[in-house]
Design a protein around this motif. Structure first.
Motif, PDB file in Angstrom:
ATOM      1  N   ARG A 169      42.932  38.846  38.232  1.00 39.90           N
ATOM      2  CA  ARG A 169      43.738  39.443  39.174  1.00 39.90           C
ATOM      3  C   ARG A 169      45.049  39.545  38.932  1.00 39.90           C
ATOM      4  NH1 ARG A 169      41.855  37.203  43.155  1.00 39.90           N
ATOM      5  NH2 ARG A 169      43.688  36.334  43.903  1.00 39.90           N
ATOM      6  N   GLU A 173      47.167  42.880  37.855  1.00 40.19           N
ATOM      7  CA  GLU A 173      48.275  43.084  38.834  1.00 40.19           C
ATOM      8  C   GLU A 173      49.645  43.120  37.922  1.00 40.19           C
ATOM      9  OE1 GLU A 173      48.368  40.338  41.917  1.00 40.19           O
ATOM     10  OE2 GLU A 173      47.032  41.463  43.142  1.00 40.19           O
ATOM     11  N   ARG A 176      49.506  46.341  36.033  1.00 37.61           N
ATOM     12  CA  ARG A 176      49.874  47.412  36.843  1.00 37.61           C
ATOM     13  C   ARG A 176      51.128  47.556  37.172  1.00 37.61           C
ATOM     14  NH1 ARG A 176      45.895  46.625  39.969  1.00 37.61           N
ATOM     15  NH2 ARG A 176      47.297  45.801  41.856  1.00 37.61           N
ATOM     16  N   LEU A 177      51.842  46.191  37.386  1.00 37.74           N
ATOM     17  CA  LEU A 177      53.303  46.116  37.944  1.00 37.74           C
ATOM     18  C   LEU A 177      54.130  46.567  36.910  1.00 37.74           C
ATOM     19  CD1 LEU A 177      55.464  45.085  40.140  1.00 37.74           C
ATOM     20  CD2 LEU A 177      55.071  43.079  38.815  1.00 37.74           C
ATOM     21  N   TRP A 204      52.427  46.642  45.671  1.00 38.50           N
ATOM     22  CA  TRP A 204      52.903  45.646  45.186  1.00 38.50           C
ATOM     23  C   TRP A 204      51.710  44.595  45.136  1.00 38.50           C
ATOM     24  CZ3 TRP A 204      57.559  46.780  43.052  1.00 38.50           C
ATOM     25  CH2 TRP A 204      58.103  47.479  43.673  1.00 38.50           C
ATOM     26  N   PRO A 205      51.838  43.778  43.985  1.00 36.82           N
ATOM     27  CA  PRO A 205      50.912  42.720  43.655  1.00 36.82           C
ATOM     28  C   PRO A 205      50.753  41.617  44.875  1.00 36.82           C
ATOM     29  CG  PRO A 205      52.283  42.649  42.013  1.00 36.82           C
ATOM     30  CD  PRO A 205      53.070  43.434  42.960  1.00 36.82           C
ATOM     31  N   ARG A 206      49.571  41.263  45.038  1.00 32.96           N
ATOM     32  CA  ARG A 206      49.225  40.264  46.123  1.00 32.96           C
ATOM     33  C   ARG A 206      49.548  38.807  45.801  1.00 32.96           C
ATOM     34  NH1 ARG A 206      43.213  41.752  47.728  1.00 32.96           N
ATOM     35  NH2 ARG A 206      43.132  41.746  45.617  1.00 32.96           N
ATOM     36  N   THR A 207      49.540  38.648  44.511  1.00 30.47           N
ATOM     37  CA  THR A 207      50.005  37.357  44.242  1.00 30.47           C
ATOM     38  C   THR A 207      51.263  36.986  44.599  1.00 30.47           C
ATOM     39  OG1 THR A 207      48.620  37.710  42.224  1.00 30.47           O
ATOM     40  CG2 THR A 207      49.963  35.862  42.028  1.00 30.47           C
ATOM     41  N   HIS A 211      54.773  39.178  43.502  1.00 31.13           N
ATOM     42  CA  HIS A 211      55.360  39.724  44.725  1.00 31.13           C
ATOM     43  C   HIS A 211      56.780  39.451  44.745  1.00 31.13           C
ATOM     44  CE1 HIS A 211      55.293  42.256  48.279  1.00 31.13           C
ATOM     45  NE2 HIS A 211      55.877  41.450  48.718  1.00 31.13           N
TER      46      HIS A 211
END
Length: 445
Positions: A169, A173, A176-177, A204-207, A211
């Motif tokens: 994940r 992310e 994609r970021l 935005w990323p959830r990590t 983030h």
């Protein structure tokens, strides 16, 4: 659990009558011999002989009886030891069979059931325990240890899968970021949006680590964009003042040229030309900073005046040869832009050709518009330099940080070409250098 039967125990055979009859026969024979000895003895010594023979026979009888009893006891003891040895052998064979069954059948079955998810207690109820207590203890210990091992392995596998999902994940992310979110954020920041607006409008990323990194990047970039915009606006304002001063100086110089005689006309002309070059440089910087040209025209300007105005703004104006036979004029709103564009291209052609060679400018009127060709006899541009120049005049190089100091003119050409819809293309020159073909569209004529 099937266990092989213990071997049959062989009981010792009972002493035969022959073995019992031997001592009796010895006693009978010895008694007969004693009687014969007593009968053969002289009459005077017969009683003594009989007593001695009787005493000897009694001793012999006692000895024979004692030996017989000891022999029978030895036989019984040997039989008892033989029976005990058979019992031990049978027990050993049974334990060996149970051990083999435990190792080859019971423990693998327990292992399979425990790995299938059964508990140790449930798995033990499905197998027959061995009769030996130590083997039962081994089986229970093995089942408990294996159950704990299977549980720990399942926990470790679940943790591994969870970490793998988190890594996948985070990787998705991050990809994609870098490929979607950050470019979109940079574009919106450059369009004037604030950092909070960009952070609220994009996914935005959830990590947490990604983030925080992305948020810090956006806020720092927004701050840099605000500073750059403020600096660019301040530069544009300062340049507009310089432009106004240059235009005012040009007007004063031309008024002086009309008032004064020939003795100062040459000096005033030099000052006029130097001021025109200064105006070109200030206009160039103003356009790059987002400003506008210093002058505007209300009426159309004929093409020959456009060319002469462009030539008058460059240092090597004496090396430029104009070939213009058209009477077409450029609309007033675009006259200054076309003049500046041609001045930049003529300046480049003069700067990148030998000082003794001339730069030729040809103007042709076609149905597609007005074609202006600028040719020099300098060194041909390398393919990489040609590609960069084509990108610049096409308006695709807008970042000032990527422009070299000697390539600011082509960037200005690109901005003006995009603004007025003018086509600019490079090609090899028939004079050995590089040629530039400018197509002025009909809507500007």
């Amino acid at each position: 659990m099937s266990v092989p039967a213990p071997p049959s125990q062989h009981r010792p055979a009972k002493p035969s009558k022959a073995s019992s009859a031997v001592p009796l026969a010895v006693l009978v024979v010895s008694a007969a011999l004693a009687g014969g000895v007593a009968a053969a003895a002289p009459a005077g010594a017969r009683s003594w002989t009989l007593g001695a023979v009787a005493g000897g026979w009694v001793c012999l009888a006692l000895a024979v009886l004692t030996g017989t009893l000891l022999l029978r006891r030895a036989h019984r003891s040997a039989a008892q030891h033989l029976a005990e040895s058979g019992t031990h052998q049978a027990r050993s064979a049974q334990v060996s069979a149970e051990t083999a069954h435990l190792v080859n059948i019971t423990l693998p079955g327990l292992t399979k059931r425990l790995r299938d998810g059964a508990s140790a207690a449930d798995a033990l109820t499905t197998v027959q325990p061995p009769s030996d207590p130590q083997l039962r203890q081994v089986m229970h210990t093995f089942a408990a240890s294996l159950e704990e091992g299977v549980r720990q392995a399942a926990t470790a596998e679940a943790e591994r899968l969870r970490y793998r999902e988190e890594v996948d994940r985070a990787t998705a992310e991050a990809e994609r970021l870098t490929s979607e979110t950050l470019p979109a954020a940079v574009g919106r920041l450059r369009d004037g949006q604030s950092a909070d607006t960009v952070l609220a409008s994009l996914e935005w990323p959830r990590t947490p680590l990604l983030h925080r990194t992305a948020e810090s990047f956006v806020r720092e970039l927004a701050l840099s964009e605000r500073r750059a915009a403020a600096a660019q606006a301040a530069s544009a304002k300062a340049l507009s003042r310089v432009q106004a001063k240059a235009v005012s100086m040009l007007a004063d110089l031309r008024e002086m040229q009309e008032r004064h005689g020939e003795e100062v006309f040459g000096d005033l002309l030099k000052l006029d030309h130097a001021t025109s070059q200064l105006g070109l440089m200030t206009d160039r910087l103003a356009l790059l900073m987002g400003g506008r040209s210093s002058r505007a025209w209300n009426k159309p300007i004929v093409m020959e005046s456009i060319l002469r105005g462009a030539v008058g703004r460059i240092a090597a104006y004496q090396r430029v040869r104009l070939h213009c036979s058209t009477t077409a004029a450029i609309s007033g709103f675009a006259a200054e832009g076309v003049m500046h564009l041609l001045a930049e291209l003529m300046d480049n052609a003069a700067n990148f050709s030998p000082p003794i060679d001339e730069v030729h400018v040809y103007v042709e009127e076609r149905s597609a518009g007005l074609v202006v060709t600028i040719e020099d006899s300098g060194l041909k541009m390398a393919p990489a330099a040609m590609r960069r120049a084509e990108q610049a005049v096409a308006g695709r190089m807008t970042d000032l940080a990527s422009l070299q100091g000697t390539r600011l003119g082509v960037a200005v050409v690109g901005r003006l070409a995009v603004k007025y819809g003018i086509s600019v293309n490079y090609r090899p020159s028939s004079r050995g250098g590089t040629g530039v073909v400018v197509l002025v569209p009909p809507q500007l004529l």
